[in-house]
Design a protein around this motif. Structure first.
Motif, short mmCIF file in Angstrom:
data_model
loop_
_atom_site.label_atom_id
_atom_site.label_comp_id
_atom_site.label_asym_id
_atom_site.label_seq_id
_atom_site.Cartn_x
_atom_site.Cartn_y
_atom_site.Cartn_z
N GLU A 162 44.23 -88.60 30.00
CA GLU A 162 43.59 -89.82 29.51
C GLU A 162 42.25 -89.55 28.84
N LEU A 163 41.65 -88.41 29.13
CA LEU A 163 40.32 -88.11 28.60
C LEU A 163 40.36 -87.28 27.32
N THR A 164 41.56 -86.92 26.86
CA THR A 164 41.69 -85.99 25.73
C THR A 164 42.25 -86.71 24.49
N LEU A 165 41.57 -86.50 23.36
CA LEU A 165 42.02 -87.08 22.10
C LEU A 165 42.64 -86.04 21.18
N GLY A 166 42.16 -84.82 21.21
CA GLY A 166 42.68 -83.79 20.31
C GLY A 166 42.53 -82.40 20.89
N LEU A 167 43.35 -81.46 20.38
CA LEU A 167 43.32 -80.08 20.84
C LEU A 167 43.39 -79.12 19.66
N GLU A 168 42.83 -77.94 19.89
CA GLU A 168 43.08 -76.77 19.05
C GLU A 168 43.81 -75.76 19.92
N VAL A 169 44.94 -75.22 19.40
CA VAL A 169 45.80 -74.36 20.21
C VAL A 169 46.22 -73.16 19.38
N VAL A 170 46.17 -71.98 20.01
CA VAL A 170 46.78 -70.79 19.41
C VAL A 170 48.19 -70.67 19.95
N LEU A 171 49.16 -70.67 19.04
CA LEU A 171 50.57 -70.63 19.42
C LEU A 171 51.00 -69.21 19.77
#
Length: 483
Positions: A162-171
Motif C-alpha cells: 500500500e505504501l509503494t507507487l513505483g519500482l526500479e528492478v534489475v531483471l
C-alpha cells in the motif's frame, strides 16, 4: 583471476568483490543464526548500472544470485545455499535518497537505504513515512519490499504494497525496468510492481522505489493496558475505533510469556503495571494536528472500556521517554527470544475476528501434546497478524522439541488454514516455509506462480531454493496452447 571474477570486478571494482572468508562471514548466516550458507563471493554494487552488470555476468555464466539488504530477515530468505554456487549481492552501498516530492507526497529511495534513514529523510521534509519495525535501524528498503513488510502501523497505513507507487528492478538477464512512477492512478495494463513486492528476490532485484509520504505526526498518545483475554482485546479494538476513528495508529497484543522474556533479558526493562496480566495491549493514537489533547481523549476512551470490563488496568505515557519505554518492551521481544534460544517461529494471519479462536484452539491442542510447552504469542492483533512461537524452558528438552519442528508446523498451520488464514503474514517464506506452501495453496495457484517465475527467471538464478523451491524453474503447463 578467471573471466567471471574479472567481469564482477569490472562491474563494481575489485575492492567491492569480497572473497576472503572473514570478509564474507557476516553475509553468510541469517540474523537468528539458524541458516548458514556459502558463496563464491559477496559483491557490493554502488549503482543500478553496476548491479545490472553483475547480473549480466552471472546470467552469462549461470551463477545464482542471492540479493541481501540488511540481513535482518527471519526466514532465511537472504542466506545462500550450502553448495557455494551463488554470489551474495549486497545492496548496502545503494543507499541514496534520490528525490523528495513534497507536493506529490512521495520519496524516491534506493533499495539499500535503511528504513531509519528513510524515516528521517521524510521527517526532514516535514512528512511521515509510516512503516515502523523493531529492526528499522538496520533493515533496508529492498528487504522491506521483498517481504512486503508490515510492522506496527499497518492498522492505519497499510503494508509495503500500500505504501509503494513505483519500482526500479534489475531483471534476471540484467535488463533494467524503470517503473519509478509516482502515480496514484495508472491503469495502463498489468501492475508489474506487485510481482516483485513480496517475491523475496526470486523474480528480479529491486534497486529503487517511489514510496508514499503522509503528514508528519504532531501529537501521539501511548498506553499499556492489561486486558482480560484476547476476546476482550478484539472488542476493545472495536470500541476504540468507534471513539477515536483513524487516529488509532497501532494496536498490539503481548502475551505474558513474551513480556517475561523481555523483562528477563533486556537491561533496563521494567514491568509497566503492577501484577502479571496474562494479556496486554499496547495502543497508540496519533494525529497530524497538534491541537487536540490525544492523551485526554485516550484516557476518556479507556474509562469507557473499563466500565465495559474490557480493560483491567492501564498506564498512559505522560512523556516521550515513557512512551519509548513502553514501545521498547514490545520491540525487544524478538531480541529477547534470540537471547533465550531457538524457538519454533510462526508468523501467521487470520481474520481479526478469529484471533481469540486461534489462540484458544492452538493452546489447547499444544498443551495436550506437550504440557510444558512455552507459547510466546504477540503481534499486530489490529490487522490479524500474530507471531506465535513455541519452545521448551529447559535447553536440552528444547533441542529435542525443535527437532520436531515439521510436526509442530503442521499442527499450527493446519489450524491457521482451517480458520481462513495464511502461514506467512509479513516475514516471507524464505527457506523456513517454502516446503509448506504446496500444502496450503491450490494446484492452480502453484501453477500460476511457477509460470510467473519461469517467465521472469527461466534459468532459475534469482534466489534459488526460496519461496517456491527448486522445482519452481520448471515450465508451467497451465498456459500452454492446446495442440
Amino acid at each position: 583471476m578467471d573471466a567471471f571474477f574479472q567481469a564482477l570486478c569490472d562491474a563494481v571494482g575489485t575492492q567491492h568483490v569480497l572473497t576472503a572468508p572473514t570478509d564474507m562471514a557476516p553475509y553468510l548466516s541469517d540474523w537468528r543464526g539458524r541458516y548458514q550458507g556459502k558463496a563464491r563471493a559477496v559483491v557490493r554494487p554502488g549503482s543500478t548500472q553496476e548491479l545490472a552488470g553483475v547480473v549480466r555476468a552471472c546470467a552469462a555464466d549461470g551463477v545464482p544470485i542471492v540479493a541481501q539488504g540488511g540481513n535482518t530477515g527471519l526466514c532465511g530468505g537472504a542466506t545462500p545455499a550450502e553448495d557455494g554456487r551463488a554470489i551474495v549481492l549486497s545492496l548496502e552501498r545503494m543507499n541514496r535518497i534520490r528525490a523528495v516530492d513534497g507536493d506529490n507526497n512521495t520519496i524516491t529511495v534506493e533499495a539499500g537505504c535503511t528504513l531509519a534513514a528513510l524515516q528521517q529523510a521524510a521527517l526532514d521534509a516535514g512528512r511521515l513515512f509510516p512503516l515502523s519495525l523493531a529492526s528499522e535501524g538496520s533493515c533496508r528498503v529492498g528487504g522491506n519490499l521483498s517481504t512486503n513488510a508490515g510492522g506496527v502501523q499497518v492498522l492505519r497505513y497499510g503494508n509495503m504494497r500500500e505504501l509503494t507507487l513505483g519500482l526500479e528492478v534489475v531483471l534476471a538477464d540484467g535488463r533494467i525496468w524503470d517503473g519509478l512512477r509516482g502515480l496514484r492512478k495508472d491503469n495502463t495494463g498489468y501492475d508489474l510492481k506487485q510481482l516483485f513486492i513480496g517475491a523475496e528476490g526470486t523474480l528480479g532485484i529491486i534497486t529503487a522505489a517511489v514510496l508514499k509520504l503522509f503528514p508528519a505526526i504532531g501529537q501521539r498518545a501511548t498506553a499499556w493496558l492489561a486486558v482480560p483475554d484476547p476476546a476482550a482485546a478484539i472488542r476493545l479494538l472495536g470500541l476504540m475505533r468507534s471513539l477515536c476513528g483513524e487516529r488509532i495508529t497501532a494496536f498490539e497484543i503481548i502475551g505474558r510469556s513474551a513480556l517475561d522474556l523481555v523483562l528477563r533479558h533486556i537491561p533496563g526493562a521494567r514491568a509497566p503495571l503492577v501484577g502479571g496480566a496474562d494479556w496486554s495491549v499496547l495502543i497508540e493514537l496519533s494525529d497530524s494536528a497538534g491541537t487536540a489533547d490525544l492523551a485526554a481523549e485516550l484516557e476518556a476512551a479507556l474509562t469507557q472500556a473499563m466500565a465495559q470490563d474490557l480493560v483491567d488496568d492501564a498506564v498512559i505515557a505522560r512523556s516521550l521517554a515513557q512512551a519509548q519505554a513502553l514501545w521498547s518492551l514490545r520491540e525487544n521481544i524478538s531480541e529477547a527470544q534470540r537471547i533465550e534460544g531457538i524457538s519454533i517461529k510462526h508468523d501467521i494471519a487470520v481474520p481479526v475476528s478469529r484471533i481469540p479462536e486461534f489462540l484458544e484452539r492452538a493452546q489447547t491442542m499444544l498443551l495436550e501434546a506437550w504440557p510444558d510447552v512455552r507459547i510466546v504469542a504477540f503481534g499486530h492483533i489490529g490487522d490479524g497478524n500474530l507471531h506465535y512461537n513455541l519452545s521448551k524452558p529447559e535447553k536440552l528438552e528444547n533441542e529435542d522439541f525443535i527437532a520436531r519442528t515439521p510436526e509442530l508446523n503442521r499442527k499450527v498451520h493446519d489450524l491457521v488454514a482451517a480458520l481462513g488464514g495464511s502461514i506467512s503474514a509479513e516475514h516471507g517464506l524464505g527457506q523456513l516455509k517454502r516446503d509448506e506452501l504446496v500444502r496450503y495453496k491450490s494446484d492452480v495457484e502453484m501453477e500460476m506462480m511457477r509460470a510467473v517465475k519461469h517467465a521472469l527467471d527461466p534459468a532459475g538464478l534469482m534466489n534459488p531454493g526460496k519461496v517456491l523451491g527448486a522445482v519452481a524453474c520448471a515450465p508451467s503447463g497451465l498456459f500452454r496452447a492446446e495442440k
